[in-house]
Design a protein around this motif. Structure first.
Motif, PDB file in Angstrom:
ATOM      1  N   THR A   1      28.064  49.846  25.752  1.00 23.70           N
ATOM      2  CA  THR A   1      26.831  49.318  26.489  1.00 23.70           C
ATOM      3  C   THR A   1      26.991  47.734  26.450  1.00 23.70           C
ATOM      4  OG1 THR A   1      26.058  50.077  24.268  1.00 23.70           O
ATOM      5  CG2 THR A   1      26.238  51.679  25.745  1.00 23.70           C
ATOM      6  N   PHE A   2      27.454  47.134  24.785  1.00 18.28           N
ATOM      7  CA  PHE A   2      27.673  45.534  24.955  1.00 18.28           C
ATOM      8  C   PHE A   2      28.105  44.914  26.446  1.00 18.28           C
ATOM      9  CE2 PHE A   2      27.484  45.129  20.495  1.00 18.28           C
ATOM     10  CZ  PHE A   2      26.571  45.582  20.500  1.00 18.28           C
ATOM     11  N   THR A   3      29.421  46.462  26.514  1.00 20.93           N
ATOM     12  CA  THR A   3      30.853  46.243  27.962  1.00 20.93           C
ATOM     13  C   THR A   3      30.024  45.465  29.468  1.00 20.93           C
ATOM     14  OG1 THR A   3      32.297  46.430  27.375  1.00 20.93           O
ATOM     15  CG2 THR A   3      32.285  46.053  29.179  1.00 20.93           C
ATOM     16  N   LEU A   4      28.723  46.570  29.658  1.00 17.88           N
ATOM     17  CA  LEU A   4      27.597  46.723  30.501  1.00 17.88           C
ATOM     18  C   LEU A   4      26.686  44.640  30.689  1.00 17.88           C
ATOM     19  CD1 LEU A   4      26.920  50.574  31.166  1.00 17.88           C
ATOM     20  CD2 LEU A   4      28.818  48.964  31.795  1.00 17.88           C
TER      21      LEU A   4
ATOM     22  N   GLY B   1      19.713  51.668  20.055  1.00 18.45           N
ATOM     23  CA  GLY B   1      19.645  50.521  20.722  1.00 18.45           C
ATOM     24  C   GLY B   1      20.220  50.426  22.126  1.00 18.45           C
ATOM     25  N   SER B   2      21.700  50.064  21.627  1.00 12.42           N
ATOM     26  CA  SER B   2      23.036  49.783  23.166  1.00 12.42           C
ATOM     27  C   SER B   2      22.504  50.491  23.471  1.00 12.42           C
ATOM     28  CB  SER B   2      23.767  49.851  22.037  1.00 12.42           C
ATOM     29  OG  SER B   2      24.603  49.510  21.172  1.00 12.42           O
ATOM     30  N   VAL B   3      22.281  51.889  23.617  1.00 15.34           N
ATOM     31  CA  VAL B   3      22.561  52.978  24.945  1.00 15.34           C
ATOM     32  C   VAL B   3      20.466  52.259  26.424  1.00 15.34           C
ATOM     33  CG1 VAL B   3      21.887  54.832  25.640  1.00 15.34           C
ATOM     34  CG2 VAL B   3      23.703  54.646  24.780  1.00 15.34           C
ATOM     35  N   LEU B   4      19.662  52.330  25.635  1.00 16.61           N
ATOM     36  CA  LEU B   4      18.964  51.811  26.004  1.00 16.61           C
ATOM     37  C   LEU B   4      18.281  50.158  26.524  1.00 16.61           C
ATOM     38  CD1 LEU B   4      16.498  54.153  23.477  1.00 16.61           C
ATOM     39  CD2 LEU B   4      16.202  54.119  25.373  1.00 16.61           C
TER      40      LEU B   4
ATOM     41  N   SER C   1      15.134  60.558  24.781  1.00 17.96           N
ATOM     42  CA  SER C   1      16.045  61.549  23.428  1.00 17.96           C
ATOM     43  C   SER C   1      16.564  60.801  22.356  1.00 17.96           C
ATOM     44  CB  SER C   1      17.248  62.884  24.235  1.00 17.96           C
ATOM     45  OG  SER C   1      18.202  61.600  24.722  1.00 17.96           O
ATOM     46  N   GLN C   2      16.994  59.375  23.155  1.00 18.87           N
ATOM     47  CA  GLN C   2      17.593  58.582  22.477  1.00 18.87           C
ATOM     48  C   GLN C   2      16.121  57.516  21.478  1.00 18.87           C
ATOM     49  OE1 GLN C   2      20.542  57.952  22.059  1.00 18.87           O
ATOM     50  NE2 GLN C   2      20.029  59.934  23.345  1.00 18.87           N
TER      51      GLN C   2
ATOM     52  N   ALA D   1      16.310  49.621  20.496  1.00 19.99           N
ATOM     53  CA  ALA D   1      16.211  51.236  21.126  1.00 19.99           C
ATOM     54  C   ALA D   1      14.628  51.541  21.273  1.00 19.99           C
ATOM     55  CB  ALA D   1      15.953  52.462  19.703  1.00 19.99           C
ATOM     56  N   LEU D   2      13.753  50.777  20.423  1.00 22.41           N
ATOM     57  CA  LEU D   2      12.149  51.568  20.400  1.00 22.41           C
ATOM     58  C   LEU D   2      11.385  50.425  21.246  1.00 22.41           C
ATOM     59  CD1 LEU D   2      10.532  54.249  19.674  1.00 22.41           C
ATOM     60  CD2 LEU D   2      12.371  53.574  18.296  1.00 22.41           C
ATOM     61  N   ASP D   3      12.001  49.309  21.313  1.00 19.08           N
ATOM     62  CA  ASP D   3      11.023  48.339  22.204  1.00 19.08           C
ATOM     63  C   ASP D   3      11.587  48.638  23.812  1.00 19.08           C
ATOM     64  OD1 ASP D   3      10.574  44.637  22.349  1.00 19.08           O
ATOM     65  OD2 ASP D   3      11.768  45.044  23.276  1.00 19.08           O
TER      66      ASP D   3
END
Ligand SMILES: OC[C@H]1O[C@H](O[C@H]2O[C@H](CO)[C@@H](O)[C@H](O)[C@H]2O)[C@H](O)[C@@H](O)[C@@H]1O
Length: 630
Positions: A306-309, A384-387, A410-411, A446-448
């Motif tokens: 996700t950092f890569t993206l 957080g990375s995924v979201l 789900s995340q 993640a939540l933000d």
């Protein structure tokens, strides 16, 4: 003493030269299924087939007896020059001998089959028509005459099973293994001879004459029958990479070359069938010379990818994001709905770690690990990375794909459930779980981000609930995660510094002018550096479950550049960026770490983390420069 001076001194002081080339001397080839490392002497010392995480067939990188494939002038070990063809992962090596000049070109073949439509930058290549599962090596004598040698000695299963070869009955230019897994097929216009477990060819080339050899591990119909077809395949591969790169928006800036190289490395670390990226090409290149900090990075970390993206986003490369979102949508979550922190490149969940004690390890660094024991760790930053990357992707594509919404829910629920729990942290410490500040701030991310996504979807109830939780997390971090001197801590029970708290700047946890952010950036810049490069933490202050001191961490050094730029200290950011660019390998590649004392790269190579952070750091500076001009 500069890092370069230190390296020269270290090399002069070495009495017994290591048989292992320095990590940064390797060239990287890729066909987006697997990759190879080519040593300066022309030997392929690392190749796993058919995929990045398959067992090696050439494993000299980890044990000099574990297989190699050399193509170059006989008895000459040092080339005159090595460069990538501009805009590609195709390597050109020039050799000068006492009698002439030779140019060798190496590529793992990728691109459409002959006759297929040309790939345009934003078009996905036809399924499984991307890699030919073929290494092609061509040579041309440029001047005089040169004795060319080819030695191919694979050893299957990470150096365990020597190859048994047979020459094809109907064509002595073809040698095939008869005990391989998978079978290998070597073809060349040099006269081939089998010598036990190796195949050798030698021939004198005169000015203007060409020769080639190919090694294939799949479809024999794609093996070029002659030198001109081998040459044509390398040209097509060159075209493939350039066409791909043309889809990136890379500013016309003095850092254009490192940006292009980083994009090519990251793309080269992507497994095309699933869109997953490996963290690095290798396993067990040591973080501590001769030590035990040796890990297998041939897997897909949610965090790294996700950092890569996020980095590719700076270059407007969105196709890869689309591919990875599909991978995320397809992978199997654990029982509680959370994603694993890492998966196999095919999406498999079990990455059980084992050691290979029969291998010497790179320059004696043992153990060599296959698999990665961190796969079932709890690392709370992952959500957080995924979201964050789903939100980036949604903003860029101006839509939230329906298949991603269940993942958002789900995340966000996972982050809500775990943010108060201790975990192993972003660095995957193998010690006791702790309340890591960076894990909690990524739960805030993640939540933000989830709240914003819920707003985009029109789900105001969830948006409000998630925003509320994000605020609770922020308050908790500010209450427990800041030391008395106003600096973000590594975890709640220590005042030790940790470079992962720079993520507070990079993900906008606090406004850029916030004093605690400034204090944190300054403390890391002055107290967590060696020769100006950033450590992720001090191993004598942190129980990460391992022994030995590691090098400075390159992603953290580039994060500091980004943080300096984001907090308005552009001149310092620029200076540090320039310094980091000077320590790239001769071919512009970065390992995971840099030993600032000895001036050498450490850890797995090439490492996506380092290259993706380079892109973001350069992107932030270039953007700030542009904004200043307005
Ligand atoms: O240092 C201990 C850990 O090192 C590795 O993890 C590191 O690499 C990962 C892949 O790039 C990265 O996501 C993580 O943040 C880094 O700390 C290793 O994979 C772990 O098993 C090991 O515990």
């Amino acid at each position: 003493m500069t890092a370069i001076d230190a390296r020269v001194t270290a090399e002069q002081n070495t009495t017994v030269p290591s048989p292992f080339p320095p990590i940064a001397q390797y060239a990287f080839l890729s066909d987006c299924h697997t990759g190879a490392l080519v040593a300066p002497d022309g030997s392929v010392d690392w190749l796993c087939v058919p995929a990045f995480d398959s067992p090696s067939v050439f494993g000299s990188l980890l044990d000099r007896e574990a297989g190699m494939f050399r193509f170059g002038p006989y008895a000459i070990a040092h080339p005159t020059a090595r460069v990538y063809r501009p805009g590609t992962n195709v390597l050109e090596t020039t050799w000068r001998t006492t009698s002439g000049w030779l140019l060798v070109t190496d590529a793992l073949i990728i691109g459409p089959r002959e006759g297929a439509d040309t790939v345009t930058p934003h078009t996905r290549p036809p399924a499984d028509d991307d890699a030919a599962h073929l290494l092609v090596r061509t040579a041309v004598c440029l001047k005089g005459q040169v004795e060319l040698e080819m030695v191919c000695e694979p050893v299957f299963d990470y150096g365990r099973t020597p190859a048994a070869w047979a020459l094809a009955a109907d064509d002595p230019s073809i040698a095939a293994t008869v005990n391989g897994s998978p079978d290998l097929r070597l073809r060349s216009d040099l006269p081939l001879g089998i010598e036990g477990t190796r195949v050798r060819g030698r021939h004198v080339l005169h000015a203007g004459e060409r020769a080639y050899c190919t090694l294939s591990w799949a479809d024999p119909s794609r093996v070029p029958p002659d030198s001109s077809r081998a040459h044509a395949m390398i040209e097509a591969t060159t075209e493939y990479w350039r066409t791909w790169l043309a889809g990136a928006r890379i500013p016309d800036h003095r850092w254009r070359d490192p940006l292009q190289r980083s994009a090519l490395v990251i793309k080269g670390l992507t497994y095309m069938p699933t869109g997953a990226t490996v963290a690095a090409l290798t396993t067990s290149l040591p973080e501590t010379p001769g030590g035990e900090r040796n890990w297998d990075y041939r897997y897909t970390w949610m965090r790294d990818t996700t950092f890569t993206l996020k980095a590719l986003h700076w270059l407007n490369l969105e196709w890869e994001a689309e591919e990875f979102m599909q991978f995320v949508a397809d992978v199997e979550a654990t029982e509680d709905g959370s994603l694993q922190i890492m998966y196999g490149i095919d999406g498999r969940r079990d990455l059980t770690e084992s050691t290979r004690d029969d291998l010497s390890g790179y320059d004696g660094a043992q153990p060599v690990r296959i698999g990665n024991g961190a796969f079932d760790q709890r690392q709370n930053d992952v959500y957080g990375s995924v979201l964050a990357s789903i939100l980036l992707h949604t903003r860029h594509s101006r839509r939230l794909p329906r298949r991603l919404w269940p993942i958002v829910v789900s995340q966000a629920e996972c982050a809500t459930a775990v943010w108060q729990e201790p975990d192993q942290g972003i660095w995957e410490a193998r010690g006791e779980p702790q309340h890591y500040v960076s894990s909690k701030l990524m739960c805030w991310v993640a939540l933000d981000r989830a709240a914003t996504l819920a707003g985009i979807r029109g789900d105001s109830t969830r948006a409000a609930a998630w925003r509320d939780t994000a605020e609770q997390i922020r308050a908790d971090i500010l209450a427990h995660g800041v030391s008395e001197r106003g600096v973000l801590r590594q975890h709640y029970a220590t005042d030790a510094l940790d470079a992962s708290t720079l993520l507070a700047v990079l993900f906008g946890f606090l406004p850029p002018h916030d004093e605690r952010l400034h204090n944190t950036v300054e403390a890391i810049a002055t107290e967590l550096t060696e020769h100006g490069y950033v450590l992720r933490y001090r191993t004598d202050e942190t129980d990460d479950g391992m022994s030995g001191k590691e090098g400075t961490f390159l992603i953290c050094s580039f994060w500091l550049v980004s943080a300096l730029a984001a907090t308005g200290r552009l001149d310092r950011a620029r200076d540090m960026m320039e310094r980091l660019l000077t320590i790239a390998s001769p071919l512009g590649l970065y390992a995971e770490e840099f030993d600032a004392e000895a001036g050498r790269h450490l850890g797995n190579f090439p490492q996506a983390f380092s290259h993706l952070a380079l892109i973001e750091a350069a992107g932030r500076i270039i953007l700030s420069e542009l904004l200043k001009e307005l």
